[in-house]
Each structure stands twice: as C-alpha cells, then as structure tokens.
Write a protein that holds these residues in place. Structure first.
Motif, PDB file in Angstrom:
ATOM      1  N   THR A 267       1.074  -0.948   0.031  1.00 45.29           N
ATOM      2  CA  THR A 267       0.346   0.187  -0.385  1.00 45.29           C
ATOM      3  C   THR A 267       0.879   1.314   0.254  1.00 45.29           C
ATOM      4  O   THR A 267       0.620   2.233  -0.757  1.00 45.29           O
ATOM      5  CB  THR A 267      -0.627  -0.038   0.976  1.00 45.29           C
ATOM      6  N   VAL A 268       1.751   1.770   1.032  1.00 48.03           N
ATOM      7  CA  VAL A 268       2.643   2.668   0.760  1.00 48.03           C
ATOM      8  C   VAL A 268       3.259   2.527  -0.354  1.00 48.03           C
ATOM      9  O   VAL A 268       3.381   4.082  -0.517  1.00 48.03           O
ATOM     10  CB  VAL A 268       3.758   2.142   1.863  1.00 48.03           C
ATOM     11  N   LEU A 269       4.471   1.834  -0.804  1.00 46.95           N
ATOM     12  CA  LEU A 269       4.950   1.431  -2.398  1.00 46.95           C
ATOM     13  C   LEU A 269       3.656   1.774  -3.273  1.00 46.95           C
ATOM     14  O   LEU A 269       3.925   2.797  -4.071  1.00 46.95           O
ATOM     15  CB  LEU A 269       4.870   0.789  -2.621  1.00 46.95           C
ATOM     16  N   VAL A 270       2.775   1.452  -2.826  1.00 50.65           N
ATOM     17  CA  VAL A 270       1.239   2.368  -4.153  1.00 50.65           C
ATOM     18  C   VAL A 270       1.325   3.518  -4.507  1.00 50.65           C
ATOM     19  O   VAL A 270       1.321   4.600  -5.115  1.00 50.65           O
ATOM     20  CB  VAL A 270      -0.250   1.162  -4.574  1.00 50.65           C
ATOM     21  N   ILE A 271       0.765   4.111  -3.054  1.00 53.33           N
ATOM     22  CA  ILE A 271       0.689   5.330  -3.098  1.00 53.33           C
ATOM     23  C   ILE A 271       1.551   6.560  -3.228  1.00 53.33           C
ATOM     24  O   ILE A 271       1.455   7.255  -3.353  1.00 53.33           O
ATOM     25  CB  ILE A 271       0.338   5.658  -1.457  1.00 53.33           C
ATOM     26  N   SER A 272       2.914   5.852  -3.010  1.00 49.95           N
ATOM     27  CA  SER A 272       4.285   6.449  -3.463  1.00 49.95           C
ATOM     28  C   SER A 272       3.867   7.075  -4.349  1.00 49.95           C
ATOM     29  O   SER A 272       4.653   7.709  -5.065  1.00 49.95           O
ATOM     30  CB  SER A 272       5.796   6.078  -2.401  1.00 49.95           C
ATOM     31  N   ILE A 273       4.255   6.037  -5.602  1.00 46.22           N
ATOM     32  CA  ILE A 273       3.896   5.835  -6.975  1.00 46.22           C
ATOM     33  C   ILE A 273       3.177   6.578  -7.486  1.00 46.22           C
ATOM     34  O   ILE A 273       3.586   7.531  -8.157  1.00 46.22           O
ATOM     35  CB  ILE A 273       3.892   4.359  -7.365  1.00 46.22           C
ATOM     36  N   LEU A 274       2.379   6.795  -6.734  1.00 45.41           N
ATOM     37  CA  LEU A 274       0.757   7.590  -7.586  1.00 45.41           C
ATOM     38  C   LEU A 274       1.452   9.211  -7.080  1.00 45.41           C
ATOM     39  O   LEU A 274       1.022   9.868  -7.638  1.00 45.41           O
ATOM     40  CB  LEU A 274      -1.113   6.863  -6.638  1.00 45.41           C
ATOM     41  N   ILE A 275       1.635   9.431  -5.679  1.00 51.71           N
ATOM     42  CA  ILE A 275       2.053  10.981  -5.679  1.00 51.71           C
ATOM     43  C   ILE A 275       2.948  11.122  -6.212  1.00 51.71           C
ATOM     44  O   ILE A 275       3.063  12.970  -6.662  1.00 51.71           O
ATOM     45  CB  ILE A 275       2.875  10.907  -4.335  1.00 51.71           C
ATOM     46  N   ALA A 276       4.596  10.328  -6.787  1.00 51.24           N
ATOM     47  CA  ALA A 276       5.101  10.506  -7.912  1.00 51.24           C
ATOM     48  C   ALA A 276       4.812  11.058  -8.655  1.00 51.24           C
ATOM     49  O   ALA A 276       5.071  12.123  -9.832  1.00 51.24           O
ATOM     50  CB  ALA A 276       6.485   9.556  -7.754  1.00 51.24           C
ATOM     51  N   LEU A 277       3.618   9.937  -9.608  1.00 50.46           N
ATOM     52  CA  LEU A 277       2.918  10.718 -10.622  1.00 50.46           C
ATOM     53  C   LEU A 277       2.574  11.660 -11.150  1.00 50.46           C
ATOM     54  O   LEU A 277       1.923  12.758 -12.014  1.00 50.46           O
ATOM     55  CB  LEU A 277       2.325   9.222 -11.615  1.00 50.46           C
ATOM     56  N   ALA A 278       1.723  11.818  -9.965  1.00 47.51           N
ATOM     57  CA  ALA A 278       0.710  13.265  -9.580  1.00 47.51           C
ATOM     58  C   ALA A 278       1.414  14.522  -9.576  1.00 47.51           C
ATOM     59  O   ALA A 278       1.559  15.360 -10.005  1.00 47.51           O
ATOM     60  CB  ALA A 278       0.176  13.400  -8.460  1.00 47.51           C
ATOM     61  N   LEU A 279       2.920  14.495  -8.867  1.00 48.01           N
ATOM     62  CA  LEU A 279       4.454  15.325  -9.273  1.00 48.01           C
ATOM     63  C   LEU A 279       4.368  15.628 -10.088  1.00 48.01           C
ATOM     64  O   LEU A 279       5.104  17.113 -10.752  1.00 48.01           O
ATOM     65  CB  LEU A 279       5.010  15.218  -7.954  1.00 48.01           C
ATOM     66  N   MET A 280       4.807  14.327 -11.049  1.00 50.72           N
ATOM     67  CA  MET A 280       5.374  14.913 -12.498  1.00 50.72           C
ATOM     68  C   MET A 280       4.466  15.243 -13.582  1.00 50.72           C
ATOM     69  O   MET A 280       4.838  16.235 -14.072  1.00 50.72           O
ATOM     70  CB  MET A 280       5.643  13.679 -12.897  1.00 50.72           C
ATOM     71  N   PHE A 281       3.190  14.831 -13.116  1.00 48.16           N
ATOM     72  CA  PHE A 281       2.209  15.444 -14.668  1.00 48.16           C
ATOM     73  C   PHE A 281       1.162  16.362 -13.854  1.00 48.16           C
ATOM     74  O   PHE A 281       0.241  16.555 -14.123  1.00 48.16           O
ATOM     75  CB  PHE A 281       1.962  13.696 -14.673  1.00 48.16           C
TER      76      PHE A 281
ATOM     77  N   VAL B 222      -3.586  19.933 -13.662  1.00 43.77           N
ATOM     78  CA  VAL B 222      -4.022  21.032 -13.242  1.00 43.77           C
ATOM     79  C   VAL B 222      -5.360  21.508 -14.665  1.00 43.77           C
ATOM     80  O   VAL B 222      -6.154  22.523 -14.474  1.00 43.77           O
ATOM     81  CB  VAL B 222      -3.179  22.339 -12.628  1.00 43.77           C
ATOM     82  N   ASP B 223      -3.984  21.829 -15.771  1.00 41.61           N
ATOM     83  CA  ASP B 223      -5.090  22.592 -16.811  1.00 41.61           C
ATOM     84  C   ASP B 223      -6.252  21.590 -18.017  1.00 41.61           C
ATOM     85  O   ASP B 223      -7.133  21.940 -18.209  1.00 41.61           O
ATOM     86  CB  ASP B 223      -3.438  21.958 -18.372  1.00 41.61           C
ATOM     87  N   PHE B 224      -6.071  19.847 -16.973  1.00 50.36           N
ATOM     88  CA  PHE B 224      -7.240  18.744 -17.503  1.00 50.36           C
ATOM     89  C   PHE B 224      -8.303  19.703 -16.585  1.00 50.36           C
ATOM     90  O   PHE B 224      -9.571  19.738 -16.830  1.00 50.36           O
ATOM     91  CB  PHE B 224      -7.120  17.976 -17.072  1.00 50.36           C
ATOM     92  N   VAL B 225      -7.811  19.719 -15.215  1.00 50.83           N
ATOM     93  CA  VAL B 225      -9.560  20.081 -14.374  1.00 50.83           C
ATOM     94  C   VAL B 225      -9.338  21.547 -14.880  1.00 50.83           C
ATOM     95  O   VAL B 225     -10.820  21.605 -14.566  1.00 50.83           O
ATOM     96  CB  VAL B 225      -8.584  20.088 -12.687  1.00 50.83           C
ATOM     97  N   ASP B 226      -8.549  22.283 -14.913  1.00 52.64           N
ATOM     98  CA  ASP B 226      -9.456  23.881 -15.300  1.00 52.64           C
ATOM     99  C   ASP B 226     -10.120  23.570 -17.098  1.00 52.64           C
ATOM    100  O   ASP B 226     -11.257  24.380 -16.651  1.00 52.64           O
ATOM    101  CB  ASP B 226      -7.687  24.681 -15.458  1.00 52.64           C
ATOM    102  N   GLY B 227     -10.122  23.470 -17.307  1.00 49.08           N
ATOM    103  CA  GLY B 227     -10.517  22.705 -18.494  1.00 49.08           C
ATOM    104  C   GLY B 227     -12.480  22.789 -18.120  1.00 49.08           C
ATOM    105  O   GLY B 227     -13.120  22.894 -18.972  1.00 49.08           O
TER     106      GLY B 227
END
Length: 74
Positions: free
Chosen positions: A31-45, A50-55
């Motif tokens: 679980t910790v590994l999956v969450i850390s990967i998701l956080i890393a992907l969110a920071l990368m993209f 943000v542009d997608f949500v703004d649209g």
C-alpha cells in the motif's frame, strides 16, 4: 564450544528462514509503495492535471448560462 556455536548458527538460520516465510505486513508495504508511486506520478504530471481540471471547470461554468429554470417550470 564448537557445538554451541554450530547449534546457535542453526537456530539463527532457522529463525531467518521463518522470518522470510512470514508475510505479515506485506499488505502495508504494498500500500505504501502504491501510494508513493501515485504521488510521484501526480507530481510529474501536475501541470497536465491542473490544465485538465481547469478545462473541465471552465466548461461547467460556461454551461451555467444555458440552463433556464423558467423553461421547465409549469
């Protein structure tokens, strides 16, 4: 003395093997590994997200003037 050292090594090896077979806590690590990967992907993209949500929010806000409650009232 050598017998005690050999017995201690066998006992240590047996405990090591039992510890390696014990999978308690693996779900937490996964679980910790999956969450850390998701956080890393969110920071990368972050900019893309943000542009997608703004649209999406802009398109929702733009459709607010189209809805006329008087048109559906009896």
């Amino acid at each position: 003395m050598a017998y005690k050292l050999g017995a201690a090594l066998v006992c240590l090896w047996t405990r090591f093997q039992e510890a390696m077979k014990d999978d308690q806590g693996m779900a937490t690590i996964e679980t910790v590994l999956v969450i850390s990967i998701l956080i890393a992907l969110a920071l990368m993209f972050k900019d893309v997200i943000v542009d997608f949500v703004d649209g999406i929010l802009d398109s929702i806000a733009g459709q607010g003037s189209v809805f006329d409650p008087a048109s559906i009232a009896p």
